[in-house]
Design an enzyme around this catalytic site. Sequence first.
Site, PDB file in Angstrom:
ATOM      1  N   ARG A  69      66.907  33.058  15.341  1.00 35.03           N
ATOM      2  CA  ARG A  69      66.614  31.661  15.675  1.00 35.03           C
ATOM      3  C   ARG A  69      66.652  31.423  17.188  1.00 35.03           C
ATOM      4  NH1 ARG A  69      70.653  28.649  11.805  1.00 35.03           N
ATOM      5  NH2 ARG A  69      71.845  30.458  12.516  1.00 35.03           N
ATOM      6  N   ASN A  76      67.402  28.494   9.006  1.00 33.19           N
ATOM      7  CA  ASN A  76      67.555  29.467   7.916  1.00 33.19           C
ATOM      8  C   ASN A  76      67.475  28.747   6.580  1.00 33.19           C
ATOM      9  OD1 ASN A  76      68.054  31.566   9.648  1.00 33.19           O
ATOM     10  ND2 ASN A  76      70.279  31.457   9.445  1.00 33.19           N
TER      11      ASN A  76
END
EC number: 6.2.-.-
Lengths: 732, 329
Positions: A20, A38
Amino acid sequence: MSRVGRDLRVAGVVQGVGFRPYVHRLATGLRLSGRVGNDVAGVFIEIEGTQENVTEFLSALPRDPPPLARIDRVHVTACAARGADGFEIAASRDGGAHGALVSADFATCADCLRELFDPADRRYRYPFVNCTHCGPRFTIVREVPYDRPRTTMADFPMCAACGAEYTDPTDRRFHAEPTCCPDCGPRLELGGSTDPVGDAVARLADGQVLAIKGLGGFHLAVLAAHPTAPAVLRARKHRADKPFAVMVADLRQATELCEVDEIGERELTGPRRPIVLLPRRADARISAAVAPATSELGLMLPYTPLHHLLLRDLGEPIVLTSGNISDEPIAYRDADRLAGIADAVLTHNRPIHIRADDSVVRAGTVLRRSRGYAPEPLVLPLSCPQPVLACGAELKNTFCLTKGSHAFLSQHIGDLTDHETYVSFTESVQHFQRLFGITPRVVAHDLHPDYLSTRYAGELDDVDLIGVQHHHAHIASCLADNGETGPVIGVAFDGTGYGPDGTIWGGEFLVADLSGYERAGHLRPVPLPGGDAAVRQPWRMAAAYLPNADLPVTRRHKTQWAAVVAMARNGVNAPLTSSAGRLFDAAAALLDVRDEITYEGQAAIELEQCADPSTSEGYPAAVHDLVVHGEDLLHAIVADLHAGVDRAVIAARFHNGLADAVVTCCARLREHTGLQTVALSGGVFQNALLLRRTAAGLRRRGFRVLTHQRVPANDGGISLGQAVVAARRTGG
Amino acid sequence: LAHGAGGKATQTLVEAVFLEAFRNPVLEQLDDSAVLEIGPSRLALTTDSFVVTPLFFPGGDIGHLAINGTVNDLAVSGARPLYLTAGFIIEEGFPVADLIRIATSMREAADAADVHVVTGDTKVVQRGKGDGCYVTTAGVGVIEHDRRLGPSEVRPGDAVIVSGPIGDHGITIMLARGDLGIESDLVSDTASLHELAAALLDAAPGVRMMRDATRGGVATVLNEVARAAEVAVVVEEDAIPVRPEVRGAAELLGIDPLYVACEGRFVAVVDGAESDRAVEALRRHPLGARAAVIGRVGEAPAGLVLLKTAFGGTRICDVLVGDPLPRIC
Ligand SMILES: [Fe+3]
Ligand SMILES: [Mg+2]
Ligand SMILES: [Zn+2]
Ligand SMILES: [Zn+2]
């Protein structure tokens, strides 16, 4: 300027590996807005910006992901710009299909290691330092999606400083779920000591046995060069001969103990940090009790910050072996059962959620696939229309779950007849099903009716059962390891496996593909007098093969020799076997290498170690109708023994002769079948001498040779083979 | 047909064929004896066929087995054995002297067990169609108490007892076949257990079940208990009485004594609080002189038999499907 939007779904190993932050950096660098997060399927990304920047983002994304990440698939859909303001990392969201891949546990990275030994760093000598590029993963994850509350770090709220790093997209610890520091993270404990590391080092230096909590369980440690400590550890652990692994501080210490070639160096220093089997140096300063009767040593480098602290402070190598008694599974929740073994326990309060033993590799081939590898998926050469659970074998059990073209091979589970191991098996199957969102419809198992894995399969409800013959599974495993589907000539050499004809197989030449096999050839069967007793006592195989021998082995067992010969002759608990492992056992007993074993494969391993690698002749063995007459090799051994030939030469000629017979048999099979590819599998092909000569001989004859690399040739690979066979038979 | 060793395979055959064909509430118990309520009395009824090679062996012969086996099935179901029937299938040419020997030992065994053989049948089959002689017996006994006995009565906290050293019969038979050339003083344990069973029932009101450990041995009985009662049976390996000669021969043969047949031993499960009293009562009888508590019943893992080894490990002791096959790869 008009703005365009895109929604992305990224599948692969993309959680807990700094993915990320990577997306965040990439997006902000291109002045895109939107968010990344996520979920159970992996990572979702929403971006919007100029057409040009969006296009650049899509092409840059797969180019340079973080070191532990692996992108399997990116699915892009166009959408209207939402008018988002800035780029943010979204909270995890639940729901949807499970597709996120949990990363394996990885060794401390170079950046974290620098901090560990930097007196100015706030994590100086903090034994739990980690970041998005390293640290615990698989062993601490309770549920997916992977984020802190779903790991065993849930009970350690981050301090302000750690929180700031965690939320700073430019920081190495941005969303590093297990991140922590001395103010907020787990603590070491050693019986109330104020200096657990110092105390542990002092005890080790003093020759004490120490239990140390690691990533996947407790280890037992002693100083490797101590004159008595390794022997004390053996006695307390009830482990007679099986070699102990040794942890060295660094490569320099490794080269003082072993010959380390380029492959060995790469394996030792890589992030997976397995135990690496290496040739031992003659002058290695190490207690004889560490690895008796072997010319190899299993080395590993530190993989947790705690290991680094201990090894650096101690200044010399330690034995580091799994914390258990003999064949039990490694202790992982508490060290109570190690009370009688360890003089002290160096533990901590970060729970281990699931066991993972150390992995073992040799020369680029995995022998035990566990910590550092599991649960990373293997990509299959076929796609499974129905999810499969393959229950594996019995002693070196692993299991395998499939989903699409991914195979999730479990960590090493071990000997299922041990009850705690069996519980570990059933719990791990459940855990994997949850982690990867797989509900198996098809369950594959061995044909052996008494394997506990077979029994487990038989007790499941609402599934289709598929029995897979043991040696077919070995060959299928080798095919899957190489991304192939066959057909091939499969040579499966191992100890024992259930044959559908009621005999015990183990020296098999199969014409096989993933869906089926034909037993084309095999070693000539002999009785196995006493079943498993003959496996534990290789001298019985000498009696089964050469009842009339008059050799030292005959005399060593004269009180039982005649009875064992009679059992063999009259078929009293003496099933017939074509096992290659038992042929090695007979040779080892004839050469006075080993009469009884205390761990699996010991006689063959010691026979290999004793063989002279510079000997090139091999004994001839007849191959009639694709049946290899193994007894010819044994008769040749006896003749050479009587002629006074050196045992090292005899052992080598035996290996060479068997390898040559395999090549001959394969060449005859090619005449019948036209097949040009040979797959070599089964635990016997972990014998480097046999494997090298066989593979070289086959290649010289123009064969293409498939051997194991990522998956063990031994029964640890059986579940993968069962899984692909079941997948093929159910339309994959 | 691998259906003879008394394990899972036998159960499957019995359940698939005979239970299907004859299904009724009494048979569904699948106990060694059927308990029948007839008027005010409860009778136990059982039948068993005997096939053994050799027919004559140290400590007994097929005749002893045929009487004792049926007497024991009645005795462990809590009944006092009364009357037996006997059927013979004899191969043409079988020596009359041997038949007399078998009949004589049957009468001796019946006298010792205080039962009478009250009816019978004889058939002769062609030469080569039988192993000399097969014997089938049936027996009836009376249950003179109102206690419920059976594996499903077992509960956590109970104690597991064996009435004496295990494996003598099976190992004796294997050695008596003479193809191993091993000299041994071992004799079969074949004996009638009616007095021993009665003594146990007298001494311990908390007897849950008794079962003679014939085919499949003690391990198979324990698995039956674990499954029927949905409990864990945890056995201490060191506590199991095994004669050194049996242990030695079993090691040589590669066979675990826990799976070896006995013909004069039973497994009993009793209330844990009564285990001392139960063992004392058994030990007062010559056939129970080496009776011992070998383990305990627990709640979990339900359905499994666990064996605690000398090293402190815990192994799963499962039922074997057929003959023991090697499992070490
Ligand atoms: Fe195998
Ligand atoms: Mg019976
Ligand atoms: Zn790091
Ligand atoms: Zn902190």
